[in-house]
Design a protein around this motif. Structure first.
Motif, PDB file in Angstrom:
ATOM      1  N   ALA A  44       0.823  -1.208   0.000  1.00 19.82           N
ATOM      2  CA  ALA A  44       0.000   0.000   0.000  1.00 19.82           C
ATOM      3  C   ALA A  44       0.854   1.254   0.000  1.00 19.82           C
ATOM      4  O   ALA A  44       0.468   2.272  -0.584  1.00 19.82           O
ATOM      5  N   THR A  45       2.028   1.211   0.637  1.00 16.72           N
ATOM      6  CA  THR A  45       2.914   2.383   0.597  1.00 16.72           C
ATOM      7  C   THR A  45       3.458   2.629  -0.799  1.00 16.72           C
ATOM      8  O   THR A  45       3.932   3.730  -1.098  1.00 16.72           O
ATOM      9  N   HIS A  46       3.408   1.604  -1.653  1.00 17.08           N
ATOM     10  CA  HIS A  46       3.866   1.737  -3.037  1.00 17.08           C
ATOM     11  C   HIS A  46       2.705   1.942  -4.014  1.00 17.08           C
ATOM     12  O   HIS A  46       2.888   1.799  -5.227  1.00 17.08           O
ATOM     13  N   GLY A  47       1.531   2.252  -3.495  1.00 16.24           N
ATOM     14  CA  GLY A  47       0.428   2.646  -4.355  1.00 16.24           C
ATOM     15  C   GLY A  47      -0.549   1.554  -4.738  1.00 16.24           C
ATOM     16  O   GLY A  47      -1.360   1.752  -5.649  1.00 16.24           O
ATOM     17  N   PHE A  48      -0.508   0.397  -4.063  1.00 16.90           N
ATOM     18  CA  PHE A  48      -1.424  -0.693  -4.381  1.00 16.90           C
ATOM     19  C   PHE A  48      -2.507  -0.804  -3.308  1.00 16.90           C
ATOM     20  O   PHE A  48      -2.234  -0.614  -2.120  1.00 16.90           O
ATOM     21  N   ALA A  49      -3.722  -1.116  -3.748  1.00 16.94           N
ATOM     22  CA  ALA A  49      -4.768  -1.518  -2.812  1.00 16.94           C
ATOM     23  C   ALA A  49      -4.544  -2.996  -2.535  1.00 16.94           C
ATOM     24  O   ALA A  49      -4.767  -3.846  -3.402  1.00 16.94           O
ATOM     25  N   ALA A  50      -4.058  -3.317  -1.333  1.00 14.12           N
ATOM     26  CA  ALA A  50      -3.566  -4.663  -1.039  1.00 14.12           C
ATOM     27  C   ALA A  50      -4.451  -5.351  -0.012  1.00 14.12           C
ATOM     28  O   ALA A  50      -4.659  -4.829   1.087  1.00 14.12           O
ATOM     29  N   LEU A  51      -4.934  -6.527  -0.362  1.00 11.06           N
ATOM     30  CA  LEU A  51      -5.783  -7.329   0.508  1.00 11.06           C
ATOM     31  C   LEU A  51      -4.964  -8.475   1.077  1.00 11.06           C
ATOM     32  O   LEU A  51      -4.542  -9.374   0.348  1.00 11.06           O
ATOM     33  N   SER A  52      -4.698  -8.423   2.376  1.00 12.20           N
ATOM     34  CA  SER A  52      -4.033  -9.519   3.067  1.00 12.20           C
ATOM     35  C   SER A  52      -5.084 -10.586   3.358  1.00 12.20           C
ATOM     36  O   SER A  52      -5.994 -10.362   4.151  1.00 12.20           O
ATOM     37  N   LEU A  53      -4.956 -11.746   2.697  1.00 14.55           N
ATOM     38  CA  LEU A  53      -6.023 -12.741   2.697  1.00 14.55           C
ATOM     39  C   LEU A  53      -5.600 -14.016   3.423  1.00 14.55           C
ATOM     40  O   LEU A  53      -4.841 -14.827   2.887  1.00 14.55           O
ATOM     41  N   PRO A  54      -6.085 -14.236   4.650  1.00 11.59           N
ATOM     42  CA  PRO A  54      -5.879 -15.535   5.299  1.00 11.59           C
ATOM     43  C   PRO A  54      -6.830 -16.561   4.714  1.00 11.59           C
ATOM     44  O   PRO A  54      -7.883 -16.212   4.166  1.00 11.59           O
ATOM     45  N   TYR A  55      -6.476 -17.835   4.832  1.00 11.52           N
ATOM     46  CA  TYR A  55      -7.372 -18.862   4.298  1.00 11.52           C
ATOM     47  C   TYR A  55      -7.567 -20.028   5.258  1.00 11.52           C
ATOM     48  O   TYR A  55      -8.316 -20.945   4.959  1.00 11.52           O
ATOM     49  N   PHE A  56      -6.921 -19.985   6.422  1.00  9.97           N
ATOM     50  CA  PHE A  56      -7.247 -20.901   7.515  1.00  9.97           C
ATOM     51  C   PHE A  56      -6.572 -20.380   8.782  1.00  9.97           C
ATOM     52  O   PHE A  56      -5.731 -19.483   8.743  1.00  9.97           O
ATOM     53  N   ASN A  57      -7.000 -20.926   9.927  1.00 10.97           N
ATOM     54  CA  ASN A  57      -6.425 -20.572  11.226  1.00 10.97           C
ATOM     55  C   ASN A  57      -6.570 -19.088  11.537  1.00 10.97           C
ATOM     56  O   ASN A  57      -5.651 -18.451  12.040  1.00 10.97           O
ATOM     57  N   PHE A  58      -7.760 -18.549  11.223  1.00  6.91           N
ATOM     58  CA  PHE A  58      -8.032 -17.141  11.536  1.00  6.91           C
ATOM     59  C   PHE A  58      -9.535 -16.966  11.718  1.00  6.91           C
ATOM     60  O   PHE A  58     -10.326 -17.342  10.837  1.00  6.91           O
ATOM     61  N   GLU A  59      -9.914 -16.397  12.871  1.00  5.78           N
ATOM     62  CA  GLU A  59     -11.304 -16.128  13.198  1.00  5.78           C
ATOM     63  C   GLU A  59     -12.164 -17.370  12.916  1.00  5.78           C
ATOM     64  O   GLU A  59     -11.884 -18.447  13.430  1.00  5.78           O
ATOM     65  N   ASP A  60     -13.207 -17.231  12.088  1.00  5.08           N
ATOM     66  CA  ASP A  60     -14.098 -18.369  11.860  1.00  5.08           C
ATOM     67  C   ASP A  60     -13.724 -19.187  10.625  1.00  5.08           C
ATOM     68  O   ASP A  60     -14.499 -20.044  10.179  1.00  5.08           O
ATOM     69  N   PRO A  97     -11.523 -22.208   8.722  1.00  9.15           N
ATOM     70  CA  PRO A  97     -11.099 -23.516   9.248  1.00  9.15           C
ATOM     71  C   PRO A  97      -9.811 -23.409  10.059  1.00  9.15           C
ATOM     72  O   PRO A  97      -8.906 -22.633   9.715  1.00  9.15           O
ATOM     73  N   LYS A  98      -9.715 -24.173  11.126  1.00  7.71           N
ATOM     74  CA  LYS A  98      -8.556 -24.097  12.010  1.00  7.71           C
ATOM     75  C   LYS A  98      -7.312 -24.711  11.392  1.00  7.71           C
ATOM     76  O   LYS A  98      -6.188 -24.306  11.683  1.00  7.71           O
ATOM     77  N   VAL A  99      -7.510 -25.725  10.557  1.00 10.46           N
ATOM     78  CA  VAL A  99      -6.372 -26.396   9.920  1.00 10.46           C
ATOM     79  C   VAL A  99      -6.606 -26.435   8.413  1.00 10.46           C
ATOM     80  O   VAL A  99      -7.715 -26.217   7.940  1.00 10.46           O
ATOM     81  N   MET A 100      -5.525 -26.714   7.677  1.00  7.80           N
ATOM     82  CA  MET A 100      -5.657 -26.823   6.226  1.00  7.80           C
ATOM     83  C   MET A 100      -6.445 -28.077   5.873  1.00  7.80           C
ATOM     84  O   MET A 100      -6.039 -29.193   6.186  1.00  7.80           O
ATOM     85  N   ASP A 101      -7.585 -27.867   5.252  1.00  9.49           N
ATOM     86  CA  ASP A 101      -8.399 -28.966   4.740  1.00  9.49           C
ATOM     87  C   ASP A 101      -8.503 -28.758   3.230  1.00  9.49           C
ATOM     88  O   ASP A 101      -7.781 -27.928   2.656  1.00  9.49           O
ATOM     89  N   ASP A 102      -9.390 -29.460   2.561  1.00  3.44           N
ATOM     90  CA  ASP A 102      -9.582 -29.212   1.141  1.00  3.44           C
ATOM     91  C   ASP A 102      -9.954 -27.748   0.920  1.00  3.44           C
ATOM     92  O   ASP A 102     -10.711 -27.149   1.699  1.00  3.44           O
TER      93      ASP A 102
END
Length: 451
Positions: free
Chosen positions: A219-235, A237-242
């Motif tokens: 973002a400091t370099h001019g990009f709209a940046a989405l940090s995207l988790p895909y497990f083990n965060f909030e609701d 999945p807790k572990v990597m599944d399919d």
């Protein structure tokens, strides 16, 4: 295009930051030992974490030997340090952009060596990574000059001068928005201004959770940046599944719909498992037009990937192929099944279908897995299909986790799930140079294909 990066010539530009109401707008004086008129200066004393700083000392005796030490306390209270030996010139000065480090945690001319060589102090649990968890607070680095040479971990000599440095991962007016939008979780970082800005989705590997420091720097370099988790965060999945690519498709469409994001397509950047997901997104999702794959695999690994009626099974990890070294470090280099085996062909990501552009970044000494081989498989496939929409940056002596410029190098890291040290591979200096060079090339790539 294939590029094996071996250069060691670096050009640095000092950046001055101004911003009312934000620490990057402050001006910090030099530290001075008035008894001996020894001064230690770091310019800028407050700056972005991926930008160079000039470290200089004046007022020493001609040819005097000193030890420079850098100290950081992370968010959990763990101490990280770095140590370097320098000798003053005939005028009593030392300039890290010019002078040779004679020992300690690195050697040679390394202007930012005190920063990238930070590692857990002797009294701390080893193999911890120094990566910020709170990107809205700086990493504070205390730098001291000590009389004579002292080895890493030893009691240093008398303090001759000292100063403090703040390394920030965001700029004034960069907005951080925590997301809970449909199924999507994460953080969106928006540069100041009305935009529209090029959009980028940022993902890391199998440690899971929300990791923001690269997105905030983007973002400091001019990009709209989405940090995207895909497990083990909030609701999530807790572990990597399919995995279901629809989750990532929803994130891509959300970013494209945002009023401050350009509508011509987004980019993705991923490390490790995140790199594999980046390749999947650009292959199957028309919203994605550029993908940066850092130390990723060209096949689906561990967990299957589903998209609509299509399923790509994951390559298996064979635990019997893991080596435990004499020092208790786990070497998992051979654990993943060979993607070249015809029996594993269904796991291959059909990247030849992608219309966008690829940047592959690999360390040739990666020991997490064979990322150089996987990049070779991917680029050979693209070449065989008459595609010229890719570039490969391959770094001799670099390991697995190639982060932005000047990030502390961690060649062995504790696995956050298993709790055991995993060999990432590489050599400190070569890995640090790979991080500096590749970060500039990643920004160039994203600018070229998104702006």
């Amino acid at each position: 295009m294939w590029q094996r990066v071996m250069g060691r010539a670096w050009e640095f530009r000092l950046v001055s930051f101004r911003g009312p109401g934000h620490p990057l707008g402050k001006i910090f004086p030099k530290s001075c030992d008035r008894r001996g008129l020894i001064t230690l200066s770091v310019t800028p004393a407050v700056g972005l974490a991926d930008q160079p700083a000039k470290v200089a000392i004046e007022g020493l005796a001609p040819l005097q030997g000193v030890t420079l030490r850098a100290l950081v306390v992370n968010g959990q209270g763990s101490l990280f340090d770095a140590c370097a030996h320098y000798q003053a010139d005939q005028q009593g000065g030392i300039d890290l952009s010019r002078d040779v480090c004679r020992g300690g945690d690195y050697v040679g001319v390394e202007p930012m060596g005190l920063f990238w060589s930070l590692s857990p102090a002797t009294i701390e649990k080893p193999y911890q990574r120094l990566e910020p968890e709170d990107v809205e607070s700086p990493v504070k680095v205390q730098i001291t000059v000590h009389q004579e040479y002292s080895q890493p971990g030893a009691i240093p000599g008398q303090v001759l001068a000292q100063t403090s440095v703040e390394r920030w991962f965001t700029l004034p007016d960069v907005r951080r928005i925590r997301l809970k939008e449909g199924a999507i979780r994460g953080s969106l970082f928006l540069p100041p201004g009305n935009g529209p800005f090029p959009g980028v989705i940022d993902m890391f590997g199998d440690e899971g959770g929300l990791i923001e420091f690269r997105s905030s720097l983007l973002a400091t370099h001019g990009f709209a940046a989405l940090s995207l988790p895909y497990f083990n965060f909030e609701d999530l999945p807790k572990v990597m599944d399919d995995f279901h690519l629809e989750y990532f498709e929803e994130a891509a469409r959300f970013l494209l719909r945002h009023p401050k994001v350009k509508k011509s397509g987004i980019g993705v950047i991923g490390t490790g498992k995140g790199g594999e997901l980046a390749l999947s997104m650009i292959t199957f999702l028309p919203e994605v037009v550029a993908a940066v794959c850092i130390s990723g695999c060209s096949s689906i690994t561990a967990s299957a990937l589903h998209y609509g009626k299509e399923t790509l099974p994951g390559l298996c990890f064979n635990m019997s192929r893991i080596k435990i070294l004499d020092n208790g470090i786990f070497d998992i280099y051979e654990a993943l099944d060979d993607p070249r085996n015809p029996a594993n062909s269904q796991s291959r990501i059909p990247i030849e279908k992608a219309e966008g552009h690829f940047l592959f970044v690999v360390g040739e000494d990666d020991h997490n897995w064979k990322s150089s081989l996987y990049a070779e498989i991917a680029t050979t496939c693209l070449h065989q299909h008459k595609k010229a929409n890719f570039n490969l940056l391959s770094y001799p002596g670099a390991g697995h986790r190639i982060n932005p410029s000047f990030s502390p190098v961690c060649l062995v890291a504790l696995d956050r799930v298993l709790g055991v040290p995993i060999l990432s591979g590489g050599e400190n200096k070569a890995h640090a140079h790979a991080q500096e060079h590749s970060w500039g090339k990643i920004l160039e790539f994203l600018n070229l294909h998104l702006k």
